[in-house]
Design an enzyme around this catalytic site. Structure first.
Site, PDB file in Angstrom:
ATOM      1  N   GLY A 340       0.774  -1.202   0.093  1.00 60.40           N
ATOM      2  CA  GLY A 340       0.044   0.063  -0.134  1.00 60.40           C
ATOM      3  C   GLY A 340       0.992   1.171   0.174  1.00 60.40           C
ATOM      4  O   GLY A 340       0.513   2.339  -0.720  1.00 60.40           O
ATOM      5  N   ALA A 341       1.938   1.206   0.857  1.00 56.52           N
ATOM      6  CA  ALA A 341       2.744   2.331   0.810  1.00 56.52           C
ATOM      7  C   ALA A 341       4.149   2.074   1.450  1.00 56.52           C
ATOM      8  O   ALA A 341       4.336   0.835   2.307  1.00 56.52           O
ATOM      9  CB  ALA A 341       2.113   3.397   1.702  1.00 56.52           C
ATOM     10  N   ASN A 344      10.070   4.781   2.991  1.00 55.75           N
ATOM     11  CA  ASN A 344      11.417   5.427   2.578  1.00 55.75           C
ATOM     12  C   ASN A 344      11.409   6.870   3.266  1.00 55.75           C
ATOM     13  O   ASN A 344      10.742   7.670   3.267  1.00 55.75           O
ATOM     14  CB  ASN A 344      11.258   5.580   1.176  1.00 55.75           C
ATOM     15  CG  ASN A 344      10.889   4.215   0.560  1.00 55.75           C
ATOM     16  OD1 ASN A 344      11.579   3.366   1.038  1.00 55.75           O
ATOM     17  ND2 ASN A 344      10.165   4.510  -0.355  1.00 55.75           N
ATOM     18  N   HIS A 376       0.343   6.343   9.000  1.00 54.48           N
ATOM     19  CA  HIS A 376       0.864   5.303   9.602  1.00 54.48           C
ATOM     20  C   HIS A 376       2.541   5.610   8.927  1.00 54.48           C
ATOM     21  O   HIS A 376       3.184   5.353   9.659  1.00 54.48           O
ATOM     22  CB  HIS A 376       0.385   4.075   8.717  1.00 54.48           C
ATOM     23  CG  HIS A 376       1.024   2.748   8.721  1.00 54.48           C
ATOM     24  ND1 HIS A 376       0.723   1.865   9.662  1.00 54.48           N
ATOM     25  CD2 HIS A 376       2.034   2.176   8.316  1.00 54.48           C
ATOM     26  CE1 HIS A 376       1.345   0.806   9.599  1.00 54.48           C
ATOM     27  NE2 HIS A 376       2.629   0.839   8.694  1.00 54.48           N
ATOM     28  N   GLU A 377       2.738   5.844   7.869  1.00 57.18           N
ATOM     29  CA  GLU A 377       4.133   5.901   7.250  1.00 57.18           C
ATOM     30  C   GLU A 377       4.712   6.897   7.753  1.00 57.18           C
ATOM     31  O   GLU A 377       5.703   7.046   8.254  1.00 57.18           O
ATOM     32  CB  GLU A 377       4.146   6.146   5.518  1.00 57.18           C
ATOM     33  CG  GLU A 377       3.264   5.132   4.984  1.00 57.18           C
ATOM     34  CD  GLU A 377       3.550   3.671   5.147  1.00 57.18           C
ATOM     35  OE1 GLU A 377       4.746   3.383   5.749  1.00 57.18           O
ATOM     36  OE2 GLU A 377       2.905   2.921   5.036  1.00 57.18           O
ATOM     37  N   GLU A 399       5.914  -2.315  13.080  1.00 52.11           N
ATOM     38  CA  GLU A 399       4.493  -2.168  12.296  1.00 52.11           C
ATOM     39  C   GLU A 399       3.399  -2.246  13.167  1.00 52.11           C
ATOM     40  O   GLU A 399       2.338  -1.470  12.721  1.00 52.11           O
ATOM     41  CB  GLU A 399       4.428  -3.354  11.207  1.00 52.11           C
ATOM     42  CG  GLU A 399       5.380  -3.409   9.991  1.00 52.11           C
ATOM     43  CD  GLU A 399       5.284  -2.159   9.284  1.00 52.11           C
ATOM     44  OE1 GLU A 399       4.481  -1.316   9.388  1.00 52.11           O
ATOM     45  OE2 GLU A 399       6.010  -2.146   8.420  1.00 52.11           O
TER      46      GLU A 399
HETATM   47  N1  BES Z   1       6.681  -0.883   5.709  1.00 53.14           N
HETATM   48  C1  BES Z   1       5.223  -1.172   5.113  1.00 53.14           C
HETATM   49  C2  BES Z   1       5.166  -1.582   3.703  1.00 53.14           C
HETATM   50  C3  BES Z   1       5.665  -3.149   3.256  1.00 53.14           C
HETATM   51  C4  BES Z   1       4.943  -4.158   3.500  1.00 53.14           C
HETATM   52  C5  BES Z   1       7.189  -3.221   2.807  1.00 53.14           C
HETATM   53  C6  BES Z   1       5.352  -5.305   3.329  1.00 53.14           C
HETATM   54  C7  BES Z   1       7.274  -4.592   2.475  1.00 53.14           C
HETATM   55  C8  BES Z   1       6.400  -5.756   2.951  1.00 53.14           C
HETATM   56  C9  BES Z   1       4.426  -0.054   5.485  1.00 53.14           C
HETATM   57  O1  BES Z   1       4.826   0.906   6.338  1.00 53.14           O
HETATM   58  C10 BES Z   1       2.975  -0.456   5.608  1.00 53.14           C
HETATM   59  O2  BES Z   1       2.733  -1.181   6.588  1.00 53.14           O
HETATM   60  N2  BES Z   1       2.265  -0.313   4.714  1.00 53.14           N
HETATM   61  C11 BES Z   1       0.802  -0.783   4.750  1.00 53.14           C
HETATM   62  C12 BES Z   1      -0.015   0.145   4.776  1.00 53.14           C
HETATM   63  C13 BES Z   1      -0.283   0.663   6.300  1.00 53.14           C
HETATM   64  C14 BES Z   1      -1.669   1.829   6.501  1.00 53.14           C
HETATM   65  C15 BES Z   1      -1.091  -0.747   7.098  1.00 53.14           C
HETATM   66  C16 BES Z   1       0.696  -1.687   3.185  1.00 53.14           C
HETATM   67  O3  BES Z   1       1.474  -1.449   2.316  1.00 53.14           O
HETATM   68  O4  BES Z   1      -0.513  -1.993   3.176  1.00 53.14           O
HETATM   69 ZN    ZN Z   2       4.142  -0.025   8.409  1.00 55.04          ZN
END
Ligand code: BES
Ligand code: ZN
Length: 866
Positions: A340-341, A344, A376-377, A399
């Site tokens: 989703g995001a 970085n 979140h980010e 997380e």
């Molecule tokens: N660090 C994660 C993105 C990620 C997830 C990278 C799995 C590699 C493997 C990011 O902070 C994240 O958790 N993104 C979520 C959205 C969030 C609002 C829960 C996502 O990608 O769904």
């Molecule tokens: Zn995250």
């Protein structure tokens, strides 16, 4: 009685299927993973000039271990990359790069291990790298170099030893493929004004930085990065830090963008982008910019994100009591993005749907997604980026924490939305759902338990995110929010549980009026070191209180033995845990229902508990169903959403059985008043209510009324869609209601409706609108249309790679599409595994979606046969 038995037998099988799916998925994953890995290894060996050695299984050699030795520590890197956005003579997109890393020798060694994956390294005098000593030190000569494909190392053996305390410089030159594989440095394509555009972007977490340049690719191996990007004039280059110089290269149509040194940071947070995107900014001191495709920015789709980013950053500055550590904060929306995001540092990347909002076509749900993802980010900018886990076994802390505080940041940006109440749905109840299976695991893993890239990738799961968030929310509530925030202190750099808990203990000691019966460690260890959660039984005749591990499948055997002693004590007429339960929802929730709990969240929790208890055969299903009787009078979102999820579970199990008709009739009766209520307050569906969550309830009313056949509903949605088909440029359907209307109309229609939807999908310039159409196209009841749509998911020209698995998931949630999707995935298993098997949560989501309805022994055997 007969019926009761019939239901519980089905439920028991369903639970077995769930457990079996989890197990089979893991086994199948590891088998296919290894198979695919060796295929990749073969491909890789062709690209290199020196042989690749297979890894003996029992080897004790350092290059066969997935963790780097503690002999070397990187200080800084100079990395220059040049992505080519046109195909080369071999028809490939590539990038070239040069990279140097200065490292200090910590312990005497004659071996350098550095991660490198799918890179073709230039050979200098027979070796893949050059080594020099710094400050007058002479480096030993290189004896030999090779690639260890399994562990993704460039191995450099030296003739002599490196000296402790001395610094060295390791230099490499390399070429990599700029593939469209959503990993490392990769390319994304999109159409603008009839022209195909190509951009180069990155996704490094968790183990893909090594696919962009050779590096010590572990989160604990922090260093400073000096990055330079070479790119065509007219394109823009972005990276984590601010550009300091842009040098035009004479005689060539290219330019060199040099970025300032980063803070000391982990490799997984590195980012590069080369694109012709444009941005909007707020001209403020935080340097917030929103980047996207030109058309999206011109259409003002970035405005909402820009409005909320600055306040959220300010909120977290106060919350952490630490200024935002960087001089700029870019947010960029990318057309192809695996998750989703991604946080970085300084250059946060998003899927378009998680950043871009168009008030004319996006729903309020899309807006909520944006505010929670941004929050979140941005929470990670401190917790995760400034303070980082040493190794991925502690990922849940990173997380889980961001997943908890995202609600606080979102609540600050949108104070009227009651965001904090939604944790109960999106974290607490989702955590219960998986933590009540035998395949669950404790939040905390030992460092040695997590090694390979696929084991790391497995950590990004509901336990880490949602149970992590729920447990930290509970902790914050019993310490009180100010004490929790005070103890967080981000002044250290390694994020570890021990450190965190000691600081929280200190914060408690310094706060008069707060006294805990046990230390924070002792309280939290029960929730962190053992899996699951307790079900507590109170005998109201004797006052006896007993507890046991709550399992959806009562007879299941748990392999991981745990003490499971959550302390329970009597307190006046109430029962309270001494160690509070994580079934907390915003008040001092201690395992019983305190009066301060707001009504709608407590209704939602009673309902969810009742259904779970029934699924576990602890109470009768009729008792659970009885908790839904009052829905006739319910008008609030949270209880309706909780009810819907639980009822959906039953619907999905029974929609092919004889009880379906009766369930449908019952639900129709329950939802009718809600449908009529919204019809009245929205002047016969011409407006939407002003309350944020009321708008969600309105959507539930419409969708449930149509699916259960409440009179007047389907006619409404069909007529709205027809009007749109007659005048495509003018879509008068309210954005909130579009998903439901499109789905119902396409389900009721045939090829004409489907083809219209497909055309509109292809033309959509707003990602949120495209998702609504993409999911609605899966609602058709026509098998050949569904099969053709399934085929489209293997063609990235039709369905983007990032969207393929979710499209199959949408098709599987359609009763007619489910068997088609299941067969399709099995028939193309290798293709999907290769593309999605090791990245983030995509592949596990696919398996979950296509097997969701399974509940018979025969279906169980099909899963076993995978
Ligand atoms: N660090 C994660 C993105 C990620 C997830 C990278 C799995 C590699 C493997 C990011 O902070 C994240 O958790 N993104 C979520 C959205 C969030 C609002 C829960 C996502 O990608 O769904
Ligand atoms: Zn995250």
């Amino acid at each position: 009685m007969g019926k009761g038995y019939y239901i519980s037998k089905h439920l028991a099988t369903a639970a077995m299927v769930l457990a079996a799916i989890a197990l089979v998925t893991i086994i199948a994953l590891s088998v296919v993973y290894n198979r695919e890995k060796s295929k990749n290894a073969a491909k890789f060996s062709k690209a290199t000039t020196l042989p690749v050695f297979p890894t003996p299984k029992t080897s004790n050699e350092p290059w066969d271990k997935y963790r780097l030795p503690d002999t070397l520590s990187p200080q800084y890197y100079n990395v220059t990359l040049w992505p080519r956005l046109v195909k080369n003579a071999n028809g490939m997109y590539i990038f070239t790069g040069i990279s140097g890393v200065m490292f200090t020798c910590e312990k005497k060694t004659d071996l350098i291990l550095i991660h490198s994956n799918k890179l073709n390294l230039t050979v200098f005098k027979g070796h893949h790298a050059k080594l020099t000593g710094l400050s007058g030190v002479t480096a030993p000569a290189i004896k030999t170099t090779w690639f260890q494909s399994e562990t993704q190392y460039l191995v450099i053996q030296l003739e002599g030893k490196l000296k402790p305390g001395k610094d060295y410089w390791l230099y490499t030159e390399f070429t990599g493929e700029l593939a469209d594989d959503l990993e490392g440095f990769y390319r994304s394509e999109y159409m603008e004004n009839g022209e195909k555009k190509i951009i180069a972007i990155t996704q490094m977490q968790a183990t893909y930085a090594r696919k962009a340049f050779p590096c010590f690719d572990e989160p604990g191996m922090k260093a400073v990065f000096h990055i330079t990007l070479i790119h065509d004039r007219g394109t823009t280059a972005l990276s984590n830090s601010q550009e300091i110089k842009n040098v035009i290269i004479d005689g060539m149509p290219i330019t060199r963008t040099i970025f300032g040194p980063t803070k000391r940071m982990s490799t997984y947070l590195i980012a590069f982008v080369v694109s012709d995107f444009t941005y909007i900014d707020a001209k403020d001191k935080k340097g917030v910019r929103i980047w996207a495709r030109k058309k999206a920015i011109e259409d003002r789709q970035g405005d909402y994100a820009l409005n909320i980013t600055q306040p959220i950053l300010e909120f977290f500055e106060k919350y952490y009591n630490t200024s935002y550590p960087l001089s700029k904060s870019d947010q960029i929306a990318l057309p192809d993005f695996n998750s989703g995001a991604m946080e970085n540092w300084g250059l946060v990347a998003y899927r378009e749907t998680a950043l871009l909002y168009d008030p004319r076509t996006s729903a309020n749900g899309n807006k909520q997604r944006i505010v929670t993802v941004v929050s979140h980010e941005l929470a990670h900018m401190w917790f995760g980026n400034l303070v980082t886990v040493k190794w991925w076994n502690d990922l849940w802390l990173n997380e889980g924490f961001a997943s908890y505080v995202e609600y606080l940041g979102a609540d600050y940006a949108e104070p009227t939305w009651n965001m904090k109440d939604q944790t109960i749905l999106y974290d607490l109840q989702s955590a219960f759902a998986v933590d009540s299976l035998t395949s669950s695991h404790p939040l905390s893993r030992k460092e040695e338990e997590v090694n390979t890239p696929s084991e790391i990738s497995e950590m990004f799961n509901t336990i880490s995110y949602s149970k992590g968030a729920a447990v930290l929310k509970m902790l914050s509530e019993f310490l009180t929010e100010p004490v929790f925030a005070k103890g967080l202190s981000v002044s250290f750099t390694v994020l570890s549980l021990l450190c965190l808990f000691s600081r929280l203990n200190q914060a408690v000691d310094q706060t008069p009026g707060i006294k805990l019966p046990y230390s924070v460690h002792e309280i939290m260890n029960r929730w962190i070191l053992q899996m699951g959660f307790p079900v507590v039984t109170i005998d109201t005749r004797t006052g006896n209180v007993s507890q046991k591990h709550f399992l959806l499948e009562p007879e299941a055997v748990v392999d991981r033995k745990s003490e499971f002693k959550y302390v329970v004590k009597h307190h006046n007429c109430d029962i309270t845990f001494e160690n509070p339960s994580y079934k907390s929802n915003g008040s001092k929730m201690n395992g019983c229902w305190p009066t301060s709990m707001c009504r709608d969240t407590s209704e939602a929790q009673i309902l969810d508990d009742a259904f779970n208890l029934a699924r576990a055969s602890i109470i009768n299903i009729t008792l659970a169903l009885r908790t839904t009787k009052y829905l006739l009078r319910e008008r609030e979102y949270i209880p309706w959403e909780a009810a819907l999820r639980n009822l959906n579970y039953f619907f999905q199990l029974f929609d092919r059985s004889e009880v379906y008709g009766a369930m449908q009739a019952y639900l129709k009766k329950q939802v009718k008043p809600l449908f009529e209520y919204f019809g009245t307050i929205s002047s016969n569906w011409t407006t939407v209510p002003s309350g944020h969550t009321d708008q969600f309830t309105q959507i539930i009313a419409l969708s449930l009324a149509c699916s259960t056949g409440v009179e007047g509903c389907r006619e409404l949605t069909r007529s709205w869609f027809k009007k749109w088909m007659q005048n495509p440029p003018n879509n008068a359907i309210h954005p909130n209601l579009r998903s439901t209307v499109y789905c119902n109309a396409i389900a009721a229609g045939g090829a004409e409706e489907w083809n219209f939807g497909w055309q509109m999908f292809q033309k959509a310039t707003v990602a949120a609108e495209a998702v609504k159409l993409r999911s609605a196209l899966a609602c058709t009841k026509v098998p050949w249309l569904l099969n053709r749509y399934l085929e489209y998911t293997m063609n990235p020209e039709k369905i983007r790679k990032q969207d393929a698995t979710s499209t199959i998931g949408y098709i599987a949630s359609n009763i007619i599409g489910q068997p088609l999707a299941w067969d399709f995935v099995r028939a193309n298993w290798d293709y999907f595994f290769k593309l999605y098997g090791t990245g983030s949560f995509i592949f596990s989501g696919l398996i979950r979606d296509v097997t969701y309805r399974f509940c018979t022994p025969f279906e169980l055997s099909q899963v076993h046969d995978l």
